[in-house]
Design a protein around this motif. Structure first.
Motif, PDB file in Angstrom:
ATOM      1  N   ALA A 166      -5.984  -1.119 -12.726  1.00  0.00           N
ATOM      2  CA  ALA A 166      -7.360  -0.625 -12.784  1.00  0.00           C
ATOM      3  C   ALA A 166      -7.422   0.704 -12.046  1.00  0.00           C
ATOM      4  O   ALA A 166      -6.723   0.903 -11.045  1.00  0.00           O
ATOM      5  N   THR A 167      -8.258   1.605 -12.543  1.00  0.00           N
ATOM      6  CA  THR A 167      -8.430   2.899 -11.873  1.00  0.00           C
ATOM      7  C   THR A 167      -9.463   2.770 -10.760  1.00  0.00           C
ATOM      8  O   THR A 167     -10.260   1.819 -10.726  1.00  0.00           O
ATOM      9  N   ARG A 168      -9.448   3.721  -9.855  1.00  0.00           N
ATOM     10  CA  ARG A 168     -10.392   3.710  -8.741  1.00  0.00           C
ATOM     11  C   ARG A 168     -11.829   3.784  -9.242  1.00  0.00           C
ATOM     12  O   ARG A 168     -12.706   3.045  -8.763  1.00  0.00           O
ATOM     13  N   LYS A 186       0.826  -1.204   0.000  1.00  0.00           N
ATOM     14  CA  LYS A 186       0.000   0.000   0.000  1.00  0.00           C
ATOM     15  C   LYS A 186       0.857   1.250   0.000  1.00  0.00           C
ATOM     16  O   LYS A 186       1.817   1.349   0.767  1.00  0.00           O
ATOM     17  N   THR A 187       0.516   2.187  -0.867  1.00  0.00           N
ATOM     18  CA  THR A 187       1.031   3.546  -0.774  1.00  0.00           C
ATOM     19  C   THR A 187      -0.171   4.478  -0.827  1.00  0.00           C
ATOM     20  O   THR A 187      -1.314   4.026  -1.013  1.00  0.00           O
ATOM     21  N   VAL A 188       0.075   5.748  -0.690  1.00  0.00           N
ATOM     22  CA  VAL A 188      -1.022   6.716  -0.727  1.00  0.00           C
ATOM     23  C   VAL A 188      -1.719   6.698  -2.081  1.00  0.00           C
ATOM     24  O   VAL A 188      -2.941   6.845  -2.178  1.00  0.00           O
ATOM     25  N   ASP A 189      -0.944   6.488  -3.161  1.00  0.00           N
ATOM     26  CA  ASP A 189      -1.500   6.580  -4.516  1.00  0.00           C
ATOM     27  C   ASP A 189      -1.888   5.243  -5.116  1.00  0.00           C
ATOM     28  O   ASP A 189      -2.638   5.209  -6.095  1.00  0.00           O
ATOM     29  N   GLU A 190      -1.362   4.128  -4.571  1.00  0.00           N
ATOM     30  CA  GLU A 190      -1.597   2.833  -5.225  1.00  0.00           C
ATOM     31  C   GLU A 190      -1.634   1.698  -4.208  1.00  0.00           C
ATOM     32  O   GLU A 190      -0.833   1.654  -3.274  1.00  0.00           O
ATOM     33  N   PRO A 236     -12.304  -4.939 -14.086  1.00  0.00           N
ATOM     34  CA  PRO A 236     -11.799  -3.852 -14.942  1.00  0.00           C
ATOM     35  C   PRO A 236     -10.272  -3.761 -15.028  1.00  0.00           C
ATOM     36  O   PRO A 236      -9.742  -2.732 -15.454  1.00  0.00           O
ATOM     37  N   PHE A 237      -9.555  -4.803 -14.624  1.00  0.00           N
ATOM     38  CA  PHE A 237      -8.096  -4.784 -14.701  1.00  0.00           C
ATOM     39  C   PHE A 237      -7.645  -5.035 -16.139  1.00  0.00           C
ATOM     40  O   PHE A 237      -8.147  -5.943 -16.815  1.00  0.00           O
ATOM     41  N   LYS A 238      -6.671  -4.250 -16.584  1.00  0.00           N
ATOM     42  CA  LYS A 238      -6.135  -4.380 -17.939  1.00  0.00           C
ATOM     43  C   LYS A 238      -4.628  -4.568 -17.869  1.00  0.00           C
ATOM     44  O   LYS A 238      -3.967  -4.078 -16.964  1.00  0.00           O
ATOM     45  N   GLN A 239      -4.099  -5.274 -18.884  1.00  0.00           N
ATOM     46  CA  GLN A 239      -2.657  -5.491 -18.959  1.00  0.00           C
ATOM     47  C   GLN A 239      -1.935  -4.159 -19.122  1.00  0.00           C
ATOM     48  O   GLN A 239      -2.271  -3.357 -19.981  1.00  0.00           O
ATOM     49  N   SER A 240      -0.926  -3.941 -18.278  1.00  0.00           N
ATOM     50  CA  SER A 240      -0.154  -2.704 -18.360  1.00  0.00           C
ATOM     51  C   SER A 240       0.677  -2.679 -19.637  1.00  0.00           C
ATOM     52  O   SER A 240       1.265  -3.692 -20.028  1.00  0.00           O
ATOM     53  N   GLU A 241       0.722  -1.528 -20.286  1.00  0.00           N
ATOM     54  CA  GLU A 241       1.508  -1.388 -21.508  1.00  0.00           C
ATOM     55  C   GLU A 241       2.997  -1.274 -21.200  1.00  0.00           C
ATOM     56  O   GLU A 241       3.829  -1.570 -22.060  1.00  0.00           O
ATOM     57  N   ASP A 242       3.337  -0.850 -20.000  1.00  0.00           N
ATOM     58  CA  ASP A 242       4.732  -0.606 -19.663  1.00  0.00           C
ATOM     59  C   ASP A 242       5.413  -1.810 -19.022  1.00  0.00           C
ATOM     60  O   ASP A 242       6.627  -1.951 -19.110  1.00  0.00           O
ATOM     61  N   LEU A 283     -10.132   5.673  -1.032  1.00  0.00           N
ATOM     62  CA  LEU A 283      -9.353   4.705  -1.800  1.00  0.00           C
ATOM     63  C   LEU A 283      -8.304   5.435  -2.634  1.00  0.00           C
ATOM     64  O   LEU A 283      -8.479   6.599  -2.982  1.00  0.00           O
ATOM     65  N   PRO A 284      -7.197   4.765  -2.997  1.00  0.00           N
ATOM     66  CA  PRO A 284      -6.182   5.408  -3.830  1.00  0.00           C
ATOM     67  C   PRO A 284      -6.642   5.521  -5.283  1.00  0.00           C
ATOM     68  O   PRO A 284      -7.675   4.974  -5.673  1.00  0.00           O
ATOM     69  N   GLU A 285      -5.844   6.200  -6.085  1.00  0.00           N
ATOM     70  CA  GLU A 285      -6.205   6.416  -7.488  1.00  0.00           C
ATOM     71  C   GLU A 285      -6.041   5.162  -8.333  1.00  0.00           C
ATOM     72  O   GLU A 285      -6.749   4.968  -9.305  1.00  0.00           O
ATOM     73  N   LEU A 286      -5.070   4.284  -7.956  1.00  0.00           N
ATOM     74  CA  LEU A 286      -4.712   3.172  -8.830  1.00  0.00           C
ATOM     75  C   LEU A 286      -4.632   1.867  -8.046  1.00  0.00           C
ATOM     76  O   LEU A 286      -4.218   1.838  -6.886  1.00  0.00           O
TER      77      LEU A 286
END
Length: 712
Positions: free
Chosen positions: A691-693, A607-611, A678-684, A645-648
């Motif tokens: 998935a977004t929040r 867990k982090t603040v953003d993810e 709603p999870f998608k394969q990361s391009e990176d 909830l976080p953004e990501l």
């Protein structure tokens, strides 16, 4: 469909087992202040550096699950394979205005010169006669009576130095003492101790050393060096340290040989701070370390997997202008393997070649291990081609290491060529480990027929199957569904004296999860019953839905405590897979909870603040699906309570670097598709699903039994 998914996402056993990670990051944490206490003498000097009462707030990372459960897992679940940790030494204050006193003598201990003896040829022939006589004490003393010359100090020393068996050297030394023809000097004890050191007779050496102390015979650097090095060879490291400290108490400064020996002892004890302290104090005294010393330092840091320490050794060698020899290079390469630095190992190997040195079998073995572990197929193939073109030396260990490297990377054709070369060699014929590597290659690739051909061939050439080969073959047959052949292989293994270990038991458990009918499952459980009766009883226990969680918990803890550390998580993974294959999803969630409780899945949640992320790279397919469902169930509760909830959100499965790896990523992606998550394969990043929040909250709300309006 929605109701079914809701049941899967939110387990119904909330009253039986708590759900972790329901606590969110606080938006307005309470302020804290720190009270500092200092004496009146130090208050004025420290006032300028004293922090304010209310320091600025810094974002705090929510502790992960492994951090929360660390005290619990370390106290309730013992480490079966963990060695006893050594306590850190207390720091010693040193006055910086005064230089440290010298800790070693920069002059090597001079050996006593031998006087010319005109009867040397005759005495050498007599010493040979003593070496060739019978080993009994009576026989040896009988031959001694035939000594051709008068027993002088020089004659006795020459004979003593020529006796090879330590037993005869010790007998002759005692015989000379009983004659009492001349006073026994330090050199007699030193020569006798060196002979005893070859026989690893530390007790006798220590007895002689104490005798020297009692008779006021001085112990010199050679004496202490022999005592310390013998203790090291006998793995009596505490004794080596004890005699080194006694040496300092007598006021005798160790020379370079003794100093290097004690550095090696402290390194083997894992006392890194003591080694560095001794090393730095020696350098401060004017000592120039040699290649042996740097080899000792490199080995110490390598055993600890300390990359920074290895870099320190390289920098020190460069600063002193010491060029590494082949022994140092080999030690550094082995250290790189344990530190997991294949890139630096490759650079070191190139530097070795540029210096004009020729790699030997140990060099190539170390490099092959590194490339295989890192799965660097391109570099491994380049090394193999270079070995063939330059006709570098090959030995038995190197052949087997190369085969293992091919198994790690999935190089089938190269492994078959190596194996064929071994069969044609007179000195390096394939042994059980060679066959094991080939079984691993064919098993990983699903080539069951070739694996079974090798198994039959082993019986023909009288090579016994080992536990690793049996495990590889059973895994291969289990995946292919050839259960009858699996039972036969297991029976042959047991008949040949193989004792099934935890890894083999885990393999049988994984095959149980793959069985499609009860008949096959019972056959595999019959094999497992011969290996681990308690595991079979536990499988039957978790299959019974009436068994209470507390009962499962106690038995699970008992079984895992008796299992080796590296097999504990695979056991839990396989048990979860078995439950899912039998549609016992609730029990699968129970086992995941227990595995998390006892620290088998550290770093599963981060867990982090953003993810917020879920890391399932160390889980099996069934365990990863269970962990995802558990996570979604927890998030659904957070959404229902309207907490922040976080953004990501992300889920890490890893991409899988092995050529034959089926990959967790594909199965995980398929499960996400089934859930319509709603999870998608990361391009990176491969093997990462994001998935977004907003998307995740909408999806969770659509699957709740009663809709709750929450603003994302």
């Amino acid at each position: 469909m929605a109701a079914a998914l809701s049941t899967a996402l939110i387990p119904q056993s909330d009253t039986k087992r708590p759900i972790f990670f329901t606590k969110t990051v606080k938006q307005n944490p309470k302020r804290k202040f720190t009270i500092f206490c200092a004496s009146s003498k130090s208050s004025s000097s420290s006032s300028s550096s004293r922090p304010t009462q209310n320091p600025p707030e810094t974002p705090r990372k929510t502790p992960s699950l492994s951090e929360q459960l660390q005290p619990l897992s370390t106290t309730t679940l013992p480490r079966k394979d963990q060695a006893r940790l050594l306590s850190k030494p207390k720091s010693t204050w040193v006055n910086p205005t005064r230089p440290k006193r010298s800790v070693l003598s920069l002059q090597r201990q001079k050996r006593s010169p031998y006087a010319y003896n005109p009867k040397i040829r005759e005495l050498k022939l007599f010493a040979k006669k003593l070496n060739d006589c019978e080993d009994s004490e009576d026989g040896f003393l009988t031959v001694l009576e035939e000594i051709p010359e008068e027993i002088s100090k020089e004659n006795a020393l020459l004979i003593l130095n020529s006796l090879k068996p330590w037993q005869k050297a010790h007998l002759f030394f005692n015989w000379v003492k009983t004659k009492n023809l001349f006073p026994m000097e330090t050199i007699f004890y030193n020569v006798t101790m060196k002979s005893l050191r070859f026989g690893r007779q530390f007790e006798l050496i220590e007895e002689l050393a104490n005798e020297m102390v009692s008779n006021d015979i001085p112990l010199d650097n050679i004496t202490y060096s022999t005592i310390i090095s013998c203790a090291k060879r006998c793995y009596m490291f505490d004794k080596a340290v004890e005699w080194f400290e006694r040496m300092y108490r007598t006021g005798l400064m160790p020379d370079e040989v003794t100093y290097s020996a004690i550095l090696d002892v402290y390194g083997k004890l894992g006392k890194v701070e003591e080694v560095l302290s001794l090393y730095e104090r020696g350098v401060a005294s004017g000592w120039k370390p040699d290649q042996i010393t740097f080899s000792v330092l490199a080995k110490m840091f390598g055993e600890a997997g300390d990359y920074d320490g290895i870099r320190y050794v390289l920098q020190e060698m460069k600063s002193f202008g010491v060029k590494p020899n082949l022994v140092v290079y080999n030690t550094l390469l082995e250290a790189m393997s344990k530190a997991g630095k294949p890139g630096l190992a490759r650079s070191l190997f190139e530097e070795l070649l540029e210096s004009g040195l020729t790699p030997n079998e140990k060099t190539l073995t170390a490099l092959a291990k590194i490339y295989g572990k890192a799965r660097w197929a391109k570099d491994a193939l380049k090394l193999w081609e270079e070995m063939k073109s330059k006709n570098w030396p090959m030995d038995f260990i190197l052949y087997n290491t190369l085969l293992t490297m091919c198994a790690d990377i999935g190089l089938v054709e190269e492994a078959e060529q190596l194996f064929a070369d071994m069969k044609q060699s007179e000195q390096c014929r394939p042994d059980s480990w060679s066959y094991t590597a080939m079984l691993n290659i064919y098993g990983s690739g699903g080539n069951v027929d070739k694996a079974m051909e090798l198994f039959e061939e082993m019986s023909e050439v009288d090579v016994k199957l080992n536990v690793m080969g049996s495990t590889c073959l059973i895994q291969c047959l289990g995946k292919a569904g050839r259960i009858d052949e699996l039972v036969r292989v297991f029976s042959v293994s047991v008949e040949q004296g193989i004792k099934p270990d935890d890894r083999l038991c885990g393999c049988l458990l994984s095959v149980v999860s793959l069985c499609e009918n009860r008949e096959d499952m019972d056959k595999v459980l019959g094999c497992l019953q011969r290996a681990n009766l308690r595991l079979v009883a536990f499988v039957e226990m978790i299959e019974d839905e009436k068994t209470e969680l507390d009962t499962v918990k106690e038995e699970f803890k008992s079984i895992i405590s008796d299992t080796k550390d590296d097999a504990r998580r695979p056991f839990c993974n396989c048990l979860i897979d078995i439950c899912r294959s039998k549609n016992l999803h609730e029990r699968a969630h129970d086992l995941l909870y227990l595995g998390t409780l006892y620290g088998l899945y550290p770093g599963l949640h981060n867990k982090t603040v953003d993810e917020w992320s879920l890391d399932v790279r160390s889980l099996s397919v069934g365990a990863a699906k269970t962990a995802l469902e558990e996570w979604m169930g927890t998030l659904a509760k957070i959404v229902r309570r309207g907490e922040a909830l976080p953004e990501l959100f992300s889920a890490q499965t890893g991409a899988g670097t092995h050529k034959f790896a089926q990959g967790l990523s594909g199965s995980f992606a398929s499960h996400l598709k089934t859930l319509a998550a709603p999870f998608k394969q990361s391009e990176d990043k491969a093997g990462c699903f994001v998935a977004t929040r907003e998307d995740l909250v909408l999806w969770l709300q659509s699957r709740m039994p009663s809709s709750t309006s929450v603003t994302a």
